[in-house]
Scaffold this motif. Structure first.
Motif, mmCIF file in Angstrom:
data_model
loop_
_atom_site.group_PDB
_atom_site.id
_atom_site.type_symbol
_atom_site.label_atom_id
_atom_site.label_comp_id
_atom_site.label_asym_id
_atom_site.label_seq_id
_atom_site.Cartn_x
_atom_site.Cartn_y
_atom_site.Cartn_z
ATOM 1 N N PHE A 256 0.595 -1.225 -0.051
ATOM 2 C CA PHE A 256 -0.061 -0.025 0.029
ATOM 3 C C PHE A 256 0.965 1.243 -0.058
ATOM 4 O O PHE A 256 0.526 2.082 -0.581
ATOM 5 C CB PHE A 256 -0.970 0.127 1.165
ATOM 6 N N SER A 257 1.884 1.249 0.641
ATOM 7 C CA SER A 257 2.924 2.314 0.788
ATOM 8 C C SER A 257 3.279 2.837 -0.565
ATOM 9 O O SER A 257 3.805 4.049 -0.593
ATOM 10 C CB SER A 257 3.899 2.117 1.932
ATOM 11 N N PHE A 258 3.830 1.878 -1.341
ATOM 12 C CA PHE A 258 4.191 2.165 -2.747
ATOM 13 C C PHE A 258 3.359 3.003 -3.573
ATOM 14 O O PHE A 258 3.728 3.736 -4.268
ATOM 15 C CB PHE A 258 4.484 0.897 -3.473
ATOM 16 N N ILE A 259 1.795 2.887 -3.213
ATOM 17 C CA ILE A 259 0.980 3.848 -3.811
ATOM 18 C C ILE A 259 0.935 5.152 -3.150
ATOM 19 O O ILE A 259 0.596 6.044 -3.844
ATOM 20 C CB ILE A 259 -0.371 2.891 -3.768
ATOM 21 N N VAL A 260 0.818 5.249 -1.755
ATOM 22 C CA VAL A 260 0.156 6.500 -1.377
ATOM 23 C C VAL A 260 1.560 7.176 -0.691
ATOM 24 O O VAL A 260 1.231 8.333 0.079
ATOM 25 C CB VAL A 260 -0.724 6.197 -0.409
ATOM 26 N N TYR A 261 2.485 6.453 -0.203
ATOM 27 C CA TYR A 261 3.517 7.168 0.544
ATOM 28 C C TYR A 261 4.437 7.871 -0.397
ATOM 29 O O TYR A 261 5.391 7.309 -0.923
ATOM 30 C CB TYR A 261 4.318 6.246 1.401
ATOM 31 N N ALA A 262 4.885 9.271 -0.426
ATOM 32 C CA ALA A 262 5.424 9.943 -1.286
ATOM 33 C C ALA A 262 7.197 9.695 -1.130
ATOM 34 O O ALA A 262 7.521 9.422 -2.380
ATOM 35 C CB ALA A 262 5.218 11.346 -1.014
ATOM 36 N N PRO A 263 7.712 9.521 -0.149
ATOM 37 C CA PRO A 263 9.010 9.164 0.076
ATOM 38 C C PRO A 263 9.367 7.775 -0.593
ATOM 39 O O PRO A 263 10.537 7.550 -0.983
ATOM 40 C CB PRO A 263 9.416 9.001 1.591
ATOM 41 N N TYR A 264 8.484 7.065 -0.860
ATOM 42 C CA TYR A 264 8.664 5.632 -1.640
ATOM 43 C C TYR A 264 8.391 5.928 -2.982
ATOM 44 O O TYR A 264 8.731 4.755 -3.679
ATOM 45 C CB TYR A 264 7.631 4.543 -0.961
ATOM 46 N N LYS A 265 8.177 6.878 -3.668
ATOM 47 C CA LYS A 265 8.085 6.889 -5.160
ATOM 48 C C LYS A 265 9.228 6.472 -5.814
ATOM 49 O O LYS A 265 8.923 5.760 -6.716
ATOM 50 C CB LYS A 265 7.798 8.513 -5.205
ATOM 51 N N PRO A 266 10.362 6.552 -5.381
ATOM 52 C CA PRO A 266 11.581 6.142 -6.127
ATOM 53 C C PRO A 266 11.803 4.628 -6.062
ATOM 54 O O PRO A 266 12.441 3.867 -7.040
ATOM 55 C CB PRO A 266 12.866 6.759 -5.566
ATOM 56 N N TYR A 267 11.024 3.908 -5.124
ATOM 57 C CA TYR A 267 11.132 2.549 -4.798
ATOM 58 C C TYR A 267 9.761 1.784 -5.394
ATOM 59 O O TYR A 267 9.754 0.721 -4.885
ATOM 60 C CB TYR A 267 11.345 2.488 -3.291
ATOM 61 N N ARG A 268 9.025 2.444 -6.064
ATOM 62 C CA ARG A 268 7.868 1.801 -6.330
ATOM 63 C C ARG A 268 7.859 0.336 -7.555
ATOM 64 O O ARG A 268 7.278 -0.302 -7.664
ATOM 65 C CB ARG A 268 6.796 2.802 -7.179
ATOM 66 N N VAL A 269 9.287 0.672 -8.051
ATOM 67 C CA VAL A 269 9.522 -0.568 -9.072
ATOM 68 C C VAL A 269 9.724 -1.784 -8.187
ATOM 69 O O VAL A 269 9.500 -3.040 -8.860
ATOM 70 C CB VAL A 269 11.139 -0.126 -9.588
ATOM 71 N N ILE A 270 10.074 -1.848 -6.993
ATOM 72 C CA ILE A 270 10.124 -2.804 -5.984
ATOM 73 C C ILE A 270 8.668 -3.541 -5.857
ATOM 74 O O ILE A 270 8.541 -4.606 -5.968
ATOM 75 C CB ILE A 270 10.462 -2.621 -4.504
ATOM 76 N N GLY A 271 7.576 -2.718 -5.745
ATOM 77 C CA GLY A 271 6.412 -3.112 -5.617
ATOM 78 C C GLY A 271 5.828 -3.504 -7.092
ATOM 79 O O GLY A 271 5.192 -4.913 -7.008
#
Length: 514
Positions: A256-271
Motif C-alpha cells: 500500500f505504501s508504494f502507492i500512497v507514501y510519497a518518500p517511496y515513489k523512487p522505490y515503486r519499482v520494488i512493488g
C-alpha cells in the motif's frame, strides 16, 4: 544506541541459527536432497544435471569440516541469518528506528523461511540472493551510485550459480522498471557493464551447460511433467498468504505504501517487481515456495511505513501489538511445519496436516506424513542393511552398489561405514559418477524401490552365479518403505558395458541436442 541495535541483531541471528537444531527431532535423518548435495561436494564441477555449482562449493567446505549433521544444519541457518541482516540493514537505510528493525527481523524469523532454512538445499541461498539483489537495487535507487549496479550483478550471478529460479526475478523486473518510472536505468551504460560482469561470472557454468547438452532444459521439462502438473493455482495463492501470515500487516502496508507514501515513489519499482513476478509464477503454475524470495524486501518498507502511521496521533500503543502478531500467529506453524517429535507422534495430527494440504506429495496424493518428513526417515536403516550385504562380498574392489534413485545412493554414501562404497544410480547426477567403463565389476548390491516389479530379479539371474534378496526397508513412516536389497555375486560376463549403454542413453535423453 548503535551498540544496543547491534546486540539485538546479533541475538536474533543466534536464535535464527539455533532454530535449525531445535526444530528437528533426533529420530529423523537428513533429507534425501541433502545427501545428493553433500555428494556433489565430492565431485566438484561447473555444473550438475540437477543444480548449478554453488551448493557443491559449500558441500566441499562441509566435507572438509567432517560432514557432521551439525555443519549441514549450520549453513542453511547461516544463509537465513544473513537474509535477516540484510533486512535489518535495509530497514535502517530507509530511516527505520529500532522498533522497525525488530519488527522486520522478527517477522522474517517467524515465517515459512524458518522451515525452508531447516534443510540444506539451494532454496535458502536462493532467498538470500533475491534479498541481496533487491537490497542492492534499493541502495542504487537511494544513492544513484553506479557501484551498486555492479554489486547487484555479482549477487545476481551468485544467485544463478546457486539456482536458476532467480532468473524469474530478472524477467519480472523488466516490466517493473517501466511501470515504476525507472526507464532511465535502461539508458545507464553501467547497467550493461554490470550485465557484462554478470555474464563473465556465469560463463564457466554456461560453457558446462553447452558441453553437456543443456541438461537444465531437460530438468525443467521433467519438473513440469512430473511435479508442476500437479500444482493448483489456488493452492499457490493460498500458500502465499500462509508464508508470512504473522507479518501480513507489514506486507500489506508495504504494498500500500508504494502507492500512497510519497518518500517511496523512487522505490515503486520494488512493488511492481513483486506483482509482475508473482503473476509470472501463477501463470507458470510454479511451486509456491519459488516465490519466497519476493517477500523479505517488503518487510523493511512495511515496517518503516507502519512506524510513520503510528507517529501520527496517539497510536504508539499498537507497537507491542504489531510485534506480538508474528509470535502469536506463528504458533500454528510450529505445531505442523517441523518434525519436532517422532513420526508416530506426528501421525496423530493427520487431520490437522490434511487441513493445510501438507499430506499431499508430489504425486498429487495424500499420504501418512508430510513428504519432507517422510523423506527424512529410513536412510540409516537402509545404509546399515546395504553394509550387511556388502560385507558378504569377498573382493570388494570388484563390487558396485547400484540404486534406483539419488536419495538411496546419497544416504548410503553418507552413512555407510565403508567410506569407499561409492553407491551410484541412473538418477540425478549419479549417472555421471559411475566407475570407468573398463572397471571389472563382478558383484552388485542392488537397491530397488517398491515400484520395481521384478522381485525375483529374473533380468539379472542369467548374468550372475547367485542372486539373493538380503533384506528390505521396514520403517513404516519412510517414503522408501519396502525398498529391497539384493546381493548379486560372481558375474559370468562383464557388467560395466551394460551400465555404459544405459548411461549413454540417459545422457542422450537429458541432452537438449538429442
Amino acid at each position: 544506541m548503535r551498540q544496543k541495535n547491534t546486540f539485538i541483531l546479533l541475538l536474533l541471528v543466534v536464535i535464527k541459527v539455533c532454530f535449525n537444531y531445535w526444530l528437528v527431532d533426533g529420530s529423523y535423518n537428513l533429507h534425501r536432497d541433502e545427501y545428493l548435495h553433500i555428494d556433489q561436494g565430492r565431485h566438484l564441477a561447473w555444473g550438475f544435471d540437477s543444480v548449478p555449482p554453488l551448493t557443491s562449493w559449500v558441500s566441499w567446505i562441509i566435507l572438509k569440516l567432517g560432514a557432521g549433521v551439525g555443519w549441514i544444519r549450520f549453513f542453511p541457518g547461516l544463509f537465513g541469518a544473513l537474509t535477516m541482516v540484510l533486512v535489518w540493514r535495509l530497514t535502517e537505510k530507509l530511516g527505520g528506528n529500532l522498533f522497525c528493525c525488530v519488527l522486520a527481523a522478527v517477522t522474517l524469523l517467524l515465517s515459512a523461511l524458518l522451515r525452508l532454512n531447516v534443510l540444506y538445499q539451494p532454496n535458502t541461498f536462493d532467498v538470500l540472493a533475491w534479498t541481496a539483489v533487491y537490497y542492492t537495487l534499493t541502495c542504487y535507487l537511494q544513492s544513484g551510485s553506479n557501484r551498486w549496479l555492479y554489486y547487484m550483478a555479482i549477487v545476481f550471478a551468485l544467485g544463478l550459480l546457486n539456482k536458476y529460479n532467480i532468473g524469474f526475478l530478472a524477467i519480472g523486473l523488466l516490466p517493473a522498471l517501466l511501470l515504476g518510472g525507472q526507464t532511465k536505468l535502461l539508458a545507464n551504460k553501467h547497467l550493461y557493464g554490470a550485465a557484462l560482469l554478470c555474464l563473465i561470472l556465469l560463463l564457466p557454468n554456461i560453457i558446462w551447460q553447452i558441453n553437456n547438452g543443456l541438461p537444465v532444459v531437460h530438468h525443467m521439462q521433467e519438473l513440469s511433467n512430473t511435479q508442476l502438473v500437479n500444482v493448483q493455482r489456488g493452492d499457490f495463492l493460498k500458500d502465499q498468504l500462509l508464508f508470512f501470515i504473522g507479518g501480513i500487516v507489514v506486507i500489506v502496508a508495504a504494498l500500500f505504501s508504494f502507492i500512497v507514501y510519497a518518500p517511496y515513489k523512487p522505490y515503486r519499482v520494488i512493488g511492481w517487481s513483486f506483482l509482475s513476478t508473482l503473476l509470472l509464477f501463477v501463470y507458470l503454475k510454479a511451486k509456491s515456495y519459488y516465490a519466497l524470495g519476493l517477500y523479505p524486501v517488503l518487510l523493511p518498507f512495511g515496517a518503516v511505513y507502519l512506524q510513520y502511521l503510528l507517529t501520527r496521533g496517539t497510536r504508539q500503543y499498537l507497537r507491542p501489538v504489531l510485534l506480538a502478531l508474528p509470535v502469536l500467529l506463528s504458533i500454528p506453524m510450529f505445531r505442523i511445519a517441523f518434525p519436532t517429535a517422532p513420526p508416530q507422534v506426528l501421525q496423530q495430527k493427520n487431520a490437522l496436516y490434511q487441513q493445510f494440504g501438507l499430506l499431499r506429495w508430489e504425486d498429487g496424493k495424500d499420504h501418512h506424513l508430510p513428504q519432507d518428513f517422510a523423506d527424512m526417515l529410513g536412510w540409516q536403516e537402509l545404509a546399515a542393511k546395504v553394509d550387511a550385504a556388502y560385507e558378504k562380498i569377498p573382493d570388494k574392489a570388484h563390487a558396485l552398489v547400484y540404486c534406483d534413485n539419488y536419495g538411496m545412493a546419497g544416504a548410503i554414501n553418507y552413512y555407510s561405514r565403508y567410506k569407499t562404497i561409492a553407491a551410484v544410480s541412473m538418477n540425478a547426477d549419479y549417472v555421471n559418477w559411475f566407475p570407468p567403463a573398463s572397471k571389472d565389476i563382478k558383484h552388485l548390491v542392488m537397491v530397488k524401490d517398491i515400484y520395481d516389479k521384478d522381485a525375483g530379479r529374473k533380468k539379472e539371474q542369467p548374468l550372475f552365479g547367485q542372486v539373493i534378496l538380503t533384506d528390505s526397508l521396514t520403517n513404516p513412516f519412510a517414503r522408501e518403505k519396502g525398498t529391497r536389497i539384493y546381493l548379486l555375486l560372481n558375474a559370468a560376463v562383464p557388467i560395466m558395458p551394460y551400465f555404459t549403454k544405459e548411461i549413454n542413453e540417459v545422457k542422450k535423453e537429458r541432452s537438449f541436442f538429442r
